[in-house]
Scaffold this active site. Structure first.
Site, PDB file in Angstrom:
ATOM      1  CE1 TYR A 112      -6.326   7.550  -2.314  1.00 51.98           C
ATOM      2  CE2 TYR A 112      -8.562   7.674  -1.453  1.00 51.98           C
ATOM      3  CZ  TYR A 112      -7.400   6.962  -1.673  1.00 51.98           C
ATOM      4  OH  TYR A 112      -7.305   5.668  -1.258  1.00 51.98           O
ATOM      5  CG  ASP A 185      -9.463  15.129   1.482  1.00 54.25           C
ATOM      6  OD1 ASP A 185      -8.670  15.334   2.422  1.00 54.25           O
ATOM      7  OD2 ASP A 185      -9.614  14.007   0.956  1.00 54.25           O
ATOM      8  CE  LYS A 210      -3.131   8.229   3.527  1.00 57.26           C
ATOM      9  NZ  LYS A 210      -4.543   8.092   3.422  1.00 57.26           N
TER      10      LYS A 210
HETATM   11  C1  LIG Z   1      -6.348  13.114   0.167  1.00 56.88           C
HETATM   12  C2  LIG Z   1      -6.907  11.812   0.640  1.00 56.88           C
HETATM   13  N1  LIG Z   1      -8.154  11.788   1.116  1.00 56.88           N
HETATM   14  C3  LIG Z   1      -8.716  10.645   1.562  1.00 56.88           C
HETATM   15  C4  LIG Z   1      -8.015   9.450   1.537  1.00 56.88           C
HETATM   16  C5  LIG Z   1      -8.671   8.189   2.035  1.00 56.88           C
HETATM   17  O1  LIG Z   1      -8.228   7.921   3.333  1.00 56.88           O
HETATM   18  P1  LIG Z   1      -8.275   6.468   4.012  1.00 56.88           P
HETATM   19  O2  LIG Z   1      -7.275   5.616   3.310  1.00 56.88           O
HETATM   20  O3  LIG Z   1      -7.971   6.734   5.445  1.00 56.88           O
HETATM   21  O4  LIG Z   1      -9.655   5.946   3.821  1.00 56.88           O
HETATM   22  C6  LIG Z   1      -6.704   9.438   1.059  1.00 56.88           C
HETATM   23  C7  LIG Z   1      -5.936   8.194   1.026  1.00 56.88           C
HETATM   24  O5  LIG Z   1      -4.815   8.131   0.566  1.00 56.88           O
HETATM   25  C8  LIG Z   1      -6.131  10.649   0.597  1.00 56.88           C
HETATM   26  O6  LIG Z   1      -4.878  10.700   0.114  1.00 56.88           O
END
Ligand SMILES: Cc1ncc(COP(=O)(O)O)c(C=O)c1O
Length: 400
Positions: A112, A185, A210
């Site tokens: 990400y 993650d 998400k």
């Molecule tokens: C796989 C993944 N991890 C972490 C994040 C970060 O999350 P947040 O936007 O809630 O900070 C995202 C955001 O799109 C993501 O797709």
């Protein structure tokens, strides 16, 4: 008789006579003690005893524990969770808890984008050495870990936006031998489809923004760990000092979302598989990145460590950038927005959105081509989703 101003300034009394059926929102910054002795006892028993909401709040903790219970399903022991203000705060907390200046982090080349930026702009500045690899070749990963005395491995699986999956069992065995910590993650898979702690990972992080919340009203994150000592001495200590805590309202929204997580994931996965199979037959689509398809590079790994293949996919449209942009603009049902995991089908064109500022040659190296479109498959009737793509494709062939 109290004076008018004293009535105004006082806090309203909690008049409940019975336990609430649903989790209340404890909207309070601090907790009171009947005397100093009680205060001392409560201060000593943290985390878990309530002093100040940045340190711990009953609503936030209840939801964090529910996420930890989901991640620990099948583990045979308890896990411990913290809810953070965002997924990025969770990733920051997890990395910060495992690394000190001079340590080495091993992670994927494709991640990400926010995670890569966090590592590049914050952790490198703080003296962390970073090695990027695709984490696929066991011998190479072993060599990198041993030669560089890697302290932490950070893996995202399936990865955003190319859906490559990494073999968690392989990473666990390498991490265990060398005393490195494995952080996963698990945002795309959710604990319904994959539970890295049960495979042997040390920490799991989520963007609850998400699937866990799943409705698009909330921003949040979570970190889960099965080692109580590490949780109390490292994770929680940093959490309260950095102030990465979620607000009770956000945690409550995530709780509401999670009540249907298992049902949503089932439908998300069914729809995604049907859409991916349909895309496979379309001449305009050069490649379908969905781990559920036998042709997908990571299909066997996904099959081994996930109970279903999730609802994230990306496709490569066989047209130049401008034409792909026009094509995406023709979609009527699918929403163009930079998020995922909600009830409706969401489309992101990385070259125009998340990777707009990434130089073209750099994003091409990361697999983010001009024609790559990421899709978060929603809960609509799948025939309606297909019909939307079909009409955009018909228009495209007419416009040529
Ligand atoms: C796989 C993944 N991890 C972490 C994040 C970060 O999350 P947040 O936007 O809630 O900070 C995202 C955001 O799109 C993501 O797709």
């Amino acid at each position: 008789m109290k004076k008018l101003s004293t009535i105004c300034a006082g806090s309203s009394k909690d008049l409940r006579t019975s336990a609430p059926h649903q989790l209340p929102i404890y909207a309070t910054a601090a907790f009171t003690f009947c005397d100093l002795e009680e205060g001392m006892r409560i201060f000593e028993n943290q985390p878990g005893a309530h002093v100040y909401s940045r340190y711990g709040n009953p609503t936030v903790e209840a939801v964090a524990q529910k996420i930890a219970d989901l991640e620990a399903f099948g583990l045979g022991e308890k896990a411990f969770g913290l809810m953070t203000s965002s997924g990025m705060a969770a990733i920051h907390l997890a990395l910060e808890s495992c690394l000190s200046s001079g340590d080495t982090l091993l992670t994927q080349k494709i991640l990400y984008g926010g995670t890569t930026e966090l590592i590049e702009k914050l952790f490198k500045k703080n003296g962390i050495k970073v090695i990027y690899d695709d984490l696929e070749d066991r011998r190479l990963v072993e060599k990198l870990v041993n030669d560089n005395q890697v302290k932490a491995i950070f893996a995202e699986t399936p990865v955003n936006p190319t859906l490559q999956c990494v073999d968690l069992k392989m990473l666990v065995s390498i991490a265990k031998k060398s005393n490195a910590r494995l952080i996963v993650d698990n945002t795309f898979a959710t604990p319904i489809l994959c539970r890295p702690l049960t495979i042997g990972a040390h920490l799991v992080v989520h963007s609850t923004t998400k699937y866990l919340h799943g409705h698009g009203y909330s921003t949040g994150g979570a970190v889960v760990c099965s080692e109580e000592h590490f949780f109390k001495t490292k994770l929680w200590t940093l959490y309260k000092l950095i102030g990465s805590n979620a607000s009770p309202f956000e945690a409550w929204l995530v709780d509401m979302g999670m009540k249907t997580l298992h049902l949503r994931m089932e439908r998300h996965c069914q729809n995604a598989m049907k859409l991916a199979q349909w895309f496979e037959k379309q001449p305009l689509v050069k490649k379908v990145n969905y781990p559920g398809l036998k042709k997908h590079h990571s299909h066997l790994i996904a099959k081994k460590q996930m109970s279903d293949f999730g609802a994230m996919m990306s496709i490569e449209i066989n047209r130049p950038l401008k034409t792909v942009q026009k094509f995406v603009n023709r979609l009527k049902l699918c929403t163009i927005t930079p998020t995922l995991g909600e009830t409706d089908t969401i489309v992101l064109h990385p070259a125009s959105m998340s990777h707009l500022k990434v130089p073209r040659d750099v994003r091409l190296q990361q697999g983010v081509t001009d024609g790559l479109v990421r899709i978060s498959v929603g809960l609509e009737d799948v025939q309606d989703i297909i019909a939307d793509w079909k009409q955009a494709m018909v228009m495209e062939s007419r416009s040529r």
